[in-house]
Structure formats: C-alpha cells, structure tokens
Scaffold this motif. Sequence first.
Motif, PDB file in Angstrom:
ATOM      1  N   THR A  80       1.081  -1.745  -0.193  1.00 21.73           N
ATOM      2  CA  THR A  80      -0.318   0.167  -0.526  1.00 21.73           C
ATOM      3  C   THR A  80       0.813   1.460   0.170  1.00 21.73           C
ATOM      4  O   THR A  80       0.317   2.052  -0.738  1.00 21.73           O
ATOM      5  N   ASN A  81       1.704   1.739   0.710  1.00 20.79           N
ATOM      6  CA  ASN A  81       2.498   2.714   1.251  1.00 20.79           C
ATOM      7  C   ASN A  81       3.419   2.509  -0.137  1.00 20.79           C
ATOM      8  O   ASN A  81       3.667   3.345  -1.034  1.00 20.79           O
ATOM      9  N   GLN A  82       3.685   1.381  -0.834  1.00 21.25           N
ATOM     10  CA  GLN A  82       4.371   1.683  -2.035  1.00 21.25           C
ATOM     11  C   GLN A  82       3.732   2.045  -2.947  1.00 21.25           C
ATOM     12  O   GLN A  82       3.676   3.293  -3.912  1.00 21.25           O
ATOM     13  N   HIS A  84       0.941   4.505  -2.787  1.00 21.45           N
ATOM     14  CA  HIS A  84       0.449   5.077  -2.640  1.00 21.45           C
ATOM     15  C   HIS A  84       2.105   6.222  -2.802  1.00 21.45           C
ATOM     16  O   HIS A  84       2.308   8.036  -3.650  1.00 21.45           O
ATOM     17  N   ARG A  85       3.043   5.903  -2.638  1.00 21.09           N
ATOM     18  CA  ARG A  85       4.385   6.522  -3.788  1.00 21.09           C
ATOM     19  C   ARG A  85       4.848   7.224  -4.585  1.00 21.09           C
ATOM     20  O   ARG A  85       4.643   7.692  -4.929  1.00 21.09           O
TER      21      ARG A  85
END
Length: 237
Positions: A80-82, A84-85
């Motif tokens: 998810t963080n990947q 989003h970035r």
Amino acid sequence: MNEVAVDLDEMREKILSEPDVILDDRDIMHALIAANEKALGTNIIDLRGIAMERLESRLDRLEDTHRSVIAAAYDNLAGTNQIHRAILAMLDPITFEGFLKGLGSEVAAILRVECIRLVLESPSGKEGDAALGRLGDVLSVVEPGYINDYVTQGREGAPIRPVTLRQLRPNSDRLYGEATQWINSEALILLNFGEGRQRGMLALGAEDPHQFRPNQATDLLSFFAGIFERQMRRWLG
C-alpha cells in the motif's frame, strides 16, 4: 553426596518458588512427560499425555498461522505504501513530457519494475501518431485491437480481466523493445479514458519472475489504475 543433596535442595526450592520456569520450558516438560510415561510401563496409556501432545500440535499450528497473518499484513502495508508513493510521484509533473519521463524513471523505481509502457490505441496506428511516439520510450501508439491480442496472446474468446498478472517472457519485442530479454513477469492494466476515446493499457515489466503471479491480489493495482486514468484525462483534454 552432601554437595549433591544441597544442589537438589536448591533446585527443589527454585522450582517451588518459580514453577513457571519449568512450565514454560518445552524441552523440560517433554523430558518430564517422557520420564512419567516410562515409569508407568508399557501396559498403561497416559491419556493426559496424549491430550497434551495434541494441544501442543494445535498450538504449533496456531503459532504458524499467527506468523503467516502478521507477515501478510506487513506485506500488504508495504504494498500500500509503495502504491501511494508511486501515485504521489505520478501527480507531480506539470507537463505530459514530464509525466512520461517520471513514469519511466521514478515511478518505475518505486514499483521495482524494469520498465513501464503506456500503450494507447489509435485508429491511424503508430505511423499516424509519430508526434506522440517521439515523446519517449514509455509511450507506445498501436492499432486498435493490439491490446486485446497482447493480453489474450491471440486466443479468441479468452476472458480479459482489468488487471492481468503473469509469469512469462514476451514473445515479441514490440512493447518492451530491448528490455524484452530481461522481462520474466508482467502486470497488464487496462485503462478507460472515457466515452469516445480509444483504449489504453499500462504494462509493468519485471525481471523477477515471481514479482507478478496470477494468484496475487490486484486491488492495489486497480486503485493505481483509477488514479492513472484520471491523470491521463488531464493530458488528453
């Protein structure tokens, strides 16, 4: 003998004062159970020992499941963080040229893929959109029907999903060019730019054959595709 007796007394007092030290040590408990079974003889069945073994086996399975759930949660959070970035990097450019350049460099690095290709279908095909083709290696302008053929590998009637993950080396270098020899798995994301517009596709090519597998979830890539479509509509007018 006196020293042995003193040691045994100290051990006994230690066990009586802190019994949890023994109960929490699996090896000691195994040794005690084995000694108890040996003392009972071969003609007596220790049902309590059997029950403990079954409970221990269940506990081991629960611990394995617990570790698997935690690992899956961490992987999902990292994914998810990947995404989003990557989305934030995709929203930064203010020109279409900058958008394509960032897509092939920064966004590709964040997603850990060797190359990204934006495929746009056009009635006039590649020759009629030479101006678009000069915008960079990321963009590929193709004739209508190319996306379906590529996703289905030419199989008529094959189902087409919004996101296709597969482990293979492309049989043509038209899409990835020289990078084809390094691609061992890919994610193919279909794009909808609105009514009256030609279809599009985002192709993510990875060297790692296990990066994109058919049994993986595609919800994060679908979310990424939704943002990408909205961003592209800005450039398409």
